[in-house]
Design an enzyme around this catalytic site. Structure first.
Site, PDB file in Angstrom:
ATOM      1  N   HIS A  21       6.769   0.140   8.182  1.00 48.41           N
ATOM      2  CA  HIS A  21       8.105  -0.402   7.919  1.00 48.41           C
ATOM      3  C   HIS A  21       8.024  -1.761   7.230  1.00 48.41           C
ATOM      4  O   HIS A  21       8.866  -2.634   7.439  1.00 48.41           O
ATOM      5  CB  HIS A  21       8.908  -0.502   9.212  1.00 48.41           C
ATOM      6  CG  HIS A  21       9.244   0.824   9.813  1.00 48.41           C
ATOM      7  ND1 HIS A  21      10.194   1.667   9.256  1.00 48.41           N
ATOM      8  CD2 HIS A  21       8.740   1.474  10.884  1.00 48.41           C
ATOM      9  CE1 HIS A  21      10.267   2.772   9.990  1.00 48.41           C
ATOM     10  NE2 HIS A  21       9.396   2.691  10.968  1.00 48.41           N
ATOM     11  N   SER A  22       7.025  -1.939   6.405  1.00 45.34           N
ATOM     12  CA  SER A  22       6.786  -3.219   5.730  1.00 45.34           C
ATOM     13  C   SER A  22       7.968  -3.678   4.882  1.00 45.34           C
ATOM     14  O   SER A  22       8.435  -2.962   4.000  1.00 45.34           O
ATOM     15  CB  SER A  22       5.543  -3.085   4.842  1.00 45.34           C
ATOM     16  OG  SER A  22       5.434  -4.192   3.974  1.00 45.34           O
TER      17      SER A  22
END
Length: 199
Positions: A21-22
């Protein structure tokens, strides 16, 4: 800054990496599309079905997502495979480290420090400290450089959000050399700035 550098180098594709989920990966994907570059994201973990959060935004941006087991050898091997594959297809790929953490990439946060200082002055607010999350260190290093450039007497504190093992995979160099290169990029080569940036 990093996307502009990729364009100047003749790239048509950018490769970067991050967690599943960068925020960095998502911003790179969207930014790349905005300037006509194809984004390739190398993410750790496993695909989510259906995709949610940043993964959904990555998909909406049309990013190619590759999954790897870790930030170390698995990531490096996959990135090299991607470079070979893209080159064979006649593509030119630029590599952007995790978090965009390079002296050039941190310039955005140096400018953010100058903007934050101006906003505080406009409100008559004199903070003693600025606190930020530290993953790849780009935000912390950039804010610190900007505060030093502006001679803003505020402490910049970082709170680690990644384990030492995770951070080892980011490959960020020593702070002293990083700050020296930032000082050169900022056009501030005076000894007083380098002294303020000394670790």
């Amino acid at each position: 800054y990093l996307l502009a550098a990729a364009q100047a180098d003749g790239a048509d594709t950018v490769i970067t990496f991050g967690g599943a989920h960068s925020n960095h990966a998502r911003m790179t994907a969207v930014g790349a599309r905005m300037v006509g570059l194809a984004p390739v994201l190398v993410l750790t973990g496993a695909p989510l079905d259906p995709p949610v959060g940043n993964l959904l935004l990555d998909q909406l941006a049309g990013a190619r997502v590759e999954w790897v087991a870790d930030f170390g050898a698995a990531r490096d091997a996959r990135v090299e495979q991607l470079r070979v594959e893209l080159a064979a297809a006649g593509r030119r790929a630029a590599w952007i480290p995790g978090g965009g953490t390079t002296p050039l990439g941190a310039m955005g946060y140096a400018r953010a420090a100058l903007e934050l200082r101006a906003q505080c002055q406009a409100e008559g607010f004199c903070p003693a400290a600025v606190v930020c999350a530290v993953g790849t260190e780009g935000t912390w290093r950039g804010l610190r450089a900007g505060a030093a450039l502006a001679a803003w007497p505020v402490a910049v504190h970082g709170v680690a959000v990644a384990t030492p093992a995770e951070r080892a995979g980011f490959g960020v160099g020593p702070a002293g050399a990083f700050f020296s290169e930032m000082a050169a990029l900022l056009g501030e080569l005076r000894g007083d700035l380098r002294k303020r940036l000394a670790p």
